[in-house]
Write a protein that holds these residues in place. Sequence first.
Motif, PDB file in Angstrom:
ATOM      1  N   TYR A  10       0.866  -1.183   0.000  1.00  0.00           N
ATOM      2  CA  TYR A  10       0.000   0.000   0.000  1.00  0.00           C
ATOM      3  C   TYR A  10       0.895   1.222   0.000  1.00  0.00           C
ATOM      4  N   ASP A  11       0.490   2.240  -0.760  1.00  0.00           N
ATOM      5  CA  ASP A  11       1.221   3.502  -0.725  1.00  0.00           C
ATOM      6  C   ASP A  11       0.258   4.642  -0.988  1.00  0.00           C
ATOM      7  N   VAL A  12       0.594   5.799  -0.466  1.00  0.00           N
ATOM      8  CA  VAL A  12      -0.218   7.000  -0.646  1.00  0.00           C
ATOM      9  C   VAL A  12       0.714   8.210  -0.697  1.00  0.00           C
ATOM     10  N   HIS A  13       0.363   9.157  -1.550  1.00  0.00           N
ATOM     11  CA  HIS A  13       1.098  10.418  -1.620  1.00  0.00           C
ATOM     12  C   HIS A  13       0.111  11.558  -1.824  1.00  0.00           C
ATOM     13  N   ARG A  14       0.471  12.698  -1.294  1.00  0.00           N
ATOM     14  CA  ARG A  14      -0.327  13.915  -1.413  1.00  0.00           C
ATOM     15  C   ARG A  14      -0.145  14.519  -2.805  1.00  0.00           C
ATOM     16  N   LEU A  34       2.405  14.026  -7.456  1.00  0.00           N
ATOM     17  CA  LEU A  34       2.516  13.433  -6.131  1.00  0.00           C
ATOM     18  C   LEU A  34       3.793  13.881  -5.441  1.00  0.00           C
ATOM     19  N   ALA A  42       3.082   6.175  -6.541  1.00  0.00           N
ATOM     20  CA  ALA A  42       2.372   5.355  -5.552  1.00  0.00           C
ATOM     21  C   ALA A  42       2.080   3.953  -6.074  1.00  0.00           C
ATOM     22  N   ALA A  46       3.606   0.644  -4.186  1.00  0.00           N
ATOM     23  CA  ALA A  46       2.750  -0.418  -3.660  1.00  0.00           C
ATOM     24  C   ALA A  46       3.196  -1.777  -4.200  1.00  0.00           C
ATOM     25  N   THR A 143      -8.625  10.863  -0.819  1.00  0.00           N
ATOM     26  CA  THR A 143      -8.500  10.609  -2.255  1.00  0.00           C
ATOM     27  C   THR A 143      -9.724  11.141  -2.987  1.00  0.00           C
ATOM     28  N   GLY A 148      -4.982  13.472  -2.555  1.00  0.00           N
ATOM     29  CA  GLY A 148      -3.908  12.508  -2.760  1.00  0.00           C
ATOM     30  C   GLY A 148      -4.375  11.346  -3.608  1.00  0.00           C
ATOM     31  N   SER A 150      -3.804   6.964  -3.764  1.00  0.00           N
ATOM     32  CA  SER A 150      -3.264   5.789  -3.091  1.00  0.00           C
ATOM     33  C   SER A 150      -3.321   4.590  -4.033  1.00  0.00           C
ATOM     34  N   HIS A 152      -3.093   0.053  -3.859  1.00  0.00           N
ATOM     35  CA  HIS A 152      -2.929  -1.248  -3.205  1.00  0.00           C
ATOM     36  C   HIS A 152      -2.404  -2.216  -4.257  1.00  0.00           C
TER      37      HIS A 152
END
Length: 161
Positions: A10-14, A34, A42, A46, A143, A148, A150, A152
């Motif tokens: 999992y990853d997330v960025h603004r 991002l 992202a 992930a 999101t 941001g 994200s 998966h």
Amino acid sequence: MDSFRIGHGYDVHRLVAGRDLILGGVNIPYEKGLLGHSDADALLHAVMDAVFGALAMGDIGKHFPDTDEKYRGADSMKLCQVVSALMKDAGYAVGNIDVTVIAQRPKIAPFISDMKKNVASAFACDEACVNVKATTEEGLGFTGQGEGISAHAVCLLFKQK
């Protein structure tokens, strides 16, 4: 070692102005990009975490720390190649990779084919072993509010003979 290993990432960025939006190694035209120490891809982050998880090797923060200046602005496609080499050295290959990108906008669908090609290339597997899909959150959460993006990812690795 097991014949098969499963991993989740999992990853997330603004999203911020003044940055390129790169997902799956594809530069997507958009007014924001991002924010991150590297290219903040992202999707690929992930995927790398899913592979590291399957191998029980930690995560991308362990292998490519944001405190190390050599990773500032790093191309995540090149980092994927490092992860792929570690996977091969451990005696594994990709069975399949499945990724979901969560973004209200921009629309990701026009870029999915190129993203699949990039992931397959980085992990030396057939494109038929890679699935990339995108969804929105119907305006809900960070999101859904466009703050941001994200992603998966899950992967199945198999022991090479």
